[in-house]
Design a protein around this motif. Structure first.
Motif, PDB file in Angstrom:
ATOM      1  N   UNK A  19      -5.188  -4.878  13.139  1.00 22.07           N
ATOM      2  CA  UNK A  19      -6.432  -4.349  12.609  1.00 22.07           C
ATOM      3  C   UNK A  19      -6.433  -2.837  12.723  1.00 22.07           C
ATOM      4  N   UNK A  20      -6.856  -2.172  11.640  1.00 24.69           N
ATOM      5  CA  UNK A  20      -6.880  -0.718  11.649  1.00 24.69           C
ATOM      6  C   UNK A  20      -7.850  -0.251  12.719  1.00 24.69           C
ATOM      7  N   UNK A  21      -7.344   0.539  13.653  1.00 20.57           N
ATOM      8  CA  UNK A  21      -8.125   0.891  14.830  1.00 20.57           C
ATOM      9  C   UNK A  21      -9.153   1.971  14.544  1.00 20.57           C
ATOM     10  N   UNK A  22      -8.894   2.779  13.531  1.00 22.44           N
ATOM     11  CA  UNK A  22      -9.830   3.854  13.206  1.00 22.44           C
ATOM     12  C   UNK A  22     -10.166   3.765  11.733  1.00 22.44           C
ATOM     13  N   UNK A  23     -11.315   4.309  11.357  1.00 22.55           N
ATOM     14  CA  UNK A  23     -11.665   4.335   9.958  1.00 22.55           C
ATOM     15  C   UNK A  23     -10.687   5.220   9.210  1.00 22.55           C
ATOM     16  N   UNK A  24     -10.365   4.830   7.990  1.00 19.11           N
ATOM     17  CA  UNK A  24      -9.481   5.647   7.183  1.00 19.11           C
ATOM     18  C   UNK A  24     -10.218   6.945   6.854  1.00 19.11           C
ATOM     19  N   UNK A  25      -9.601   8.071   7.174  1.00 18.04           N
ATOM     20  CA  UNK A  25     -10.216   9.366   6.926  1.00 18.04           C
ATOM     21  C   UNK A  25     -10.151   9.705   5.446  1.00 18.04           C
ATOM     22  N   UNK A  26     -10.963  10.668   4.994  1.00 18.60           N
ATOM     23  CA  UNK A  26     -10.895  11.073   3.586  1.00 18.60           C
ATOM     24  C   UNK A  26      -9.599  11.829   3.334  1.00 18.60           C
ATOM     25  N   UNK A  27      -8.616  11.159   2.738  1.00 16.25           N
ATOM     26  CA  UNK A  27      -7.281  11.727   2.654  1.00 16.25           C
ATOM     27  C   UNK A  27      -7.240  12.995   1.810  1.00 16.25           C
ATOM     28  N   UNK A  28      -8.223  13.223   0.958  1.00 12.51           N
ATOM     29  CA  UNK A  28      -8.220  14.465   0.199  1.00 12.51           C
ATOM     30  C   UNK A  28      -8.313  15.664   1.125  1.00 12.51           C
ATOM     31  N   UNK A  29      -8.829  15.449   2.346  1.00 10.40           N
ATOM     32  CA  UNK A  29      -8.913  16.536   3.317  1.00 10.40           C
ATOM     33  C   UNK A  29      -7.722  16.542   4.256  1.00 10.40           C
ATOM     34  N   UNK A  30      -6.838  15.571   4.092  1.00 10.28           N
ATOM     35  CA  UNK A  30      -5.776  15.382   5.069  1.00 10.28           C
ATOM     36  C   UNK A  30      -4.425  15.837   4.541  1.00 10.28           C
ATOM     37  N   UNK A  31      -4.056  15.377   3.346  1.00  8.92           N
ATOM     38  CA  UNK A  31      -2.707  15.644   2.867  1.00  8.92           C
ATOM     39  C   UNK A  31      -2.641  17.044   2.276  1.00  8.92           C
ATOM     40  N   UNK A  32      -2.745  18.029   3.140  1.00 11.36           N
ATOM     41  CA  UNK A  32      -2.802  19.413   2.693  1.00 11.36           C
ATOM     42  C   UNK A  32      -1.483  20.134   2.823  1.00 11.36           C
ATOM     43  N   UNK A  33      -0.517  19.544   3.540  1.00 16.27           N
ATOM     44  CA  UNK A  33       0.754  20.214   3.766  1.00 16.27           C
ATOM     45  C   UNK A  33       1.888  19.216   3.552  1.00 16.27           C
ATOM     46  N   UNK A  34       2.948  19.665   2.931  1.00 15.82           N
ATOM     47  CA  UNK A  34       4.115  18.832   2.698  1.00 15.82           C
ATOM     48  C   UNK A  34       5.276  19.380   3.512  1.00 15.82           C
ATOM     49  N   UNK A  35       5.877  18.564   4.341  1.00 15.93           N
ATOM     50  CA  UNK A  35       7.019  19.002   5.142  1.00 15.93           C
ATOM     51  C   UNK A  35       8.301  18.790   4.347  1.00 15.93           C
ATOM     52  N   UNK A  36       9.221  19.762   4.353  1.00 16.99           N
ATOM     53  CA  UNK A  36      10.494  19.569   3.653  1.00 16.99           C
ATOM     54  C   UNK A  36      11.240  18.369   4.221  1.00 16.99           C
ATOM     55  N   UNK A  37      11.989  17.709   3.361  1.00 19.29           N
ATOM     56  CA  UNK A  37      12.779  16.572   3.781  1.00 19.29           C
ATOM     57  C   UNK A  37      13.667  16.967   4.951  1.00 19.29           C
ATOM     58  N   UNK A  38      13.690  16.124   5.986  1.00 18.89           N
ATOM     59  CA  UNK A  38      14.500  16.410   7.164  1.00 18.89           C
ATOM     60  C   UNK A  38      13.724  17.083   8.285  1.00 18.89           C
ATOM     61  N   UNK A  39      12.465  17.496   8.032  1.00 19.95           N
ATOM     62  CA  UNK A  39      11.668  18.109   9.078  1.00 19.95           C
ATOM     63  C   UNK A  39      11.247  17.051  10.103  1.00 19.95           C
ATOM     64  N   UNK A  40      11.312  17.417  11.389  1.00 19.93           N
ATOM     65  CA  UNK A  40      10.916  16.477  12.439  1.00 19.93           C
ATOM     66  C   UNK A  40       9.426  16.202  12.357  1.00 19.93           C
ATOM     67  N   UNK A  41       9.056  14.953  12.371  1.00 15.36           N
ATOM     68  CA  UNK A  41       7.659  14.567  12.315  1.00 15.36           C
ATOM     69  C   UNK A  41       7.154  14.135  13.669  1.00 15.36           C
ATOM     70  N   UNK A  42       6.090  13.336  13.654  1.00 13.40           N
ATOM     71  CA  UNK A  42       5.449  12.933  14.905  1.00 13.40           C
ATOM     72  C   UNK A  42       6.391  12.140  15.796  1.00 13.40           C
ATOM     73  N   UNK A  43       7.394  11.482  15.225  1.00 10.90           N
ATOM     74  CA  UNK A  43       8.318  10.683  16.026  1.00 10.90           C
ATOM     75  C   UNK A  43       9.614  11.418  16.333  1.00 10.90           C
ATOM     76  N   UNK A  44       9.752  12.642  15.854  1.00  8.69           N
ATOM     77  CA  UNK A  44      10.968  13.401  16.077  1.00  8.69           C
ATOM     78  C   UNK A  44      11.926  13.298  14.906  1.00  8.69           C
ATOM     79  N   UNK A  45      13.026  14.055  14.952  1.00  5.88           N
ATOM     80  CA  UNK A  45      13.988  14.055  13.847  1.00  5.88           C
ATOM     81  C   UNK A  45      14.736  12.734  13.761  1.00  5.88           C
ATOM     82  N   UNK A  46      15.275  12.468  12.591  1.00  4.81           N
ATOM     83  CA  UNK A  46      16.082  11.273  12.404  1.00  4.81           C
ATOM     84  C   UNK A  46      17.448  11.466  13.042  1.00  4.81           C
ATOM     85  N   UNK A  47      17.912  10.424  13.709  1.00  3.55           N
ATOM     86  CA  UNK A  47      19.238  10.437  14.326  1.00  3.55           C
ATOM     87  C   UNK A  47      20.191   9.631  13.452  1.00  3.55           C
TER      88      UNK A  47
END
Length: 443
Positions: A19-47
């Motif tokens: 079950x979704x633990x939090x309400x879905x936020x208004x994504x129009x206010x969220x997806x404001x930045x695009x990380x280049x492919x290969x950039x480390x995200x919340x879980x770290x870089x790909x190994x």
């Protein structure tokens, strides 16, 4: 087919992911930045994966559940081209994956039948090699327990979606007698008679999902000039009797949404489709003649609290994809682009999509740059989560286990179904510690 007893909304939201633990936020206010492919995200870089199959962040591992051509427990073989997939809680400490196979009549070499086997009596069309398989896993270890054929004889089963009655599998084909949505019960331990939903329309289906609060189905169409549809029951207690309708934008008759960018938002209405089962592939033409909006290859779809999300794989300013949000409100609501590919290095043709238990969107790509699983995070980033290290074949079937501890994937051309586990937010991490969602901006 006869409708089964509706599943309560709380129960349904736990099907195919916690079950979704939090309400879905208004994504129009969220997806404001695009990380280049290969950039480390919340879980770290790909190994890099030493086995050359799936690159993942540190702490995550995968298990190959089945391979194309392997034996299933009912005597058939695992068909090729695994595609859309959904996860359901099962009995006796199990979870159940229902998995599409995007095969047609010519695909006998990767169909479900071994040499000398014939199509079962229940096959919808004995000449076609498409269908749905069922994979039963241990709910604790995610080890394979059994698998079997559920639906046989359909054509190019691409994506689908969850419903209160089981998995909705969609035919991306309009050959004679094809082009429909079928209901596949998760309880089917052998080939089941086909349960076709004619009211959902005969067209180039990609995916479908049902809102259990209303039994309204939402459907995508994988055409460059396709539309977005809903099926509205006249009575929720009779969910397959009602009206097929197409989305239109208020004040913009027949608008082509492919040039919309992130943040573009409009009010919507719905126009009726008089004949949901035409002889020819004409539904989108009828819908557009009545003012329906045009989407460029709308594909994966998923349901979140209060919203429906779907991908237009070749929409957007550079033709590399858009993610739309529909917020239904009676016979209206809103349509908004919540993300688009500004360049292919940021997002490359998003296809199947699912909502993570903590509210983020996980999607898989179908583009030419080498395919990734991408995360659209709550702190405004788009990051890599996994990479197909084996080939340029597409990912498909992305979905979560009911408890959120495993992410399931198909590698379509490679013929693999995988379970990925690790320190997902809110689940047990290494040593049994509870993993929490990283703070915004944390790497």
């Amino acid at each position: 087919m006869s409708p089964r007893r509706p599943v309560p909304r709380r129960s349904f939201l736990r099907v195919g992911g916690a079950a979704v633990a939090t309400l879905i936020l208004p994504f129009s206010l969220i997806f404001s930045r695009k990380a280049p492919r290969g950039t480390a995200g919340r879980f770290g870089p790909l190994a890099p994966d030493p086995a050359g199959i799936l690159d993942l962040p540190a702490g995550f591992t995968y298990r190959i559940l089945e391979r194309t051509g392997g034996d299933m427990d009912d005597g058939y073989r695992v068909p090729g081209r695994p595609d859309g997939m959904g996860c359901f809680p099962g009995p006796d400490g199990t979870v159940i994956l229902l998995r599409n196979h995007e095969n047609g009549p010519a695909d006998t070499s990767i169909g479900p039948y071994k040499r000398g086997q014939r199509a079962p009596a229940e096959a919808y069309d004995p000449a076609s090699m498409g269908g749905v398989t069922r994979l039963v896993l241990d709910a604790t270890t995610f080890e394979r327990r059994s698998s079997n054929l559920v639906l046989a004889g359909t054509n190019r089963n691409c994506a689908g979606g969850l419903s209160p009655w089981g998995w909705l599998t969609c035919e991306e084909n309009v050959d004679a007698r094809h082009g429909y949505v079928f209901v596949c019960p998760a309880t089917a331990s052998r080939v089941a008679p086909p349960q076709r939903v004619t009211g959902y329309g005969r067209f180039y289906h990609e995916a479908a999902v049902v809102d259990p609060a209303t039994n309204i189905a939402y459907l995508t169409e994988d055409r460059t000039d396709g539309c977005f549809y809903r099926f509205k029951p006249a009575d929720p207690a009779a969910p397959f009797q009602g009206k097929l309708q197409a989305l239109c934008v208020v004040g913009a008759r027949g608008v082509d949404t492919s040039d919309w960018s992130q943040g573009d938002r409009r009010e919507i209405a719905w126009v009726d489709v008089d004949d949901p089962d035409p002889r020819d592939d004409t539904i989108r033409k009828e819908a557009r003649a009545r003012g329906a909006a045009v989407f460029r290859r709308s594909e994966g779809i998923c349901l979140a609290p209060g919203a429906v999300y779907f991908c237009a794989t070749t929409g957007g300013p550079v033709g590399a994809g858009q993610v739309f949000q529909v917020v239904p409100r009676g016979d209206g609501g809103t349509l908004e682009v919540v993300a688009h590919a500004s360049d292919r290095d940021a997002l490359d043709m998003p296809d199947n999509i699912t909502v993570a238990p903590w509210g983020e969107l996980f999607l898989v790509e179908d583009g030419p740059l080498g395919n990734f699983v991408r995360v659209l995070t709550l702190d405004g980033q788009v990051f890599d989560f996994a990479h197909n290290a084996r080939s340029l074949g597409e990912f498909a079937g992305v979905c979560f286990s009911p408890d959120g501890r495993a992410l399931f994937l198909n590698m379509q051309e490679d013929g693999l179904t995988l379970a990925v586990t690790g320190p997902f937010p809110g689940t047990a991490g290494p040593g049994g510690a509870r993993a929490s969602a990283p703070a915004p901006g944390a790497g």
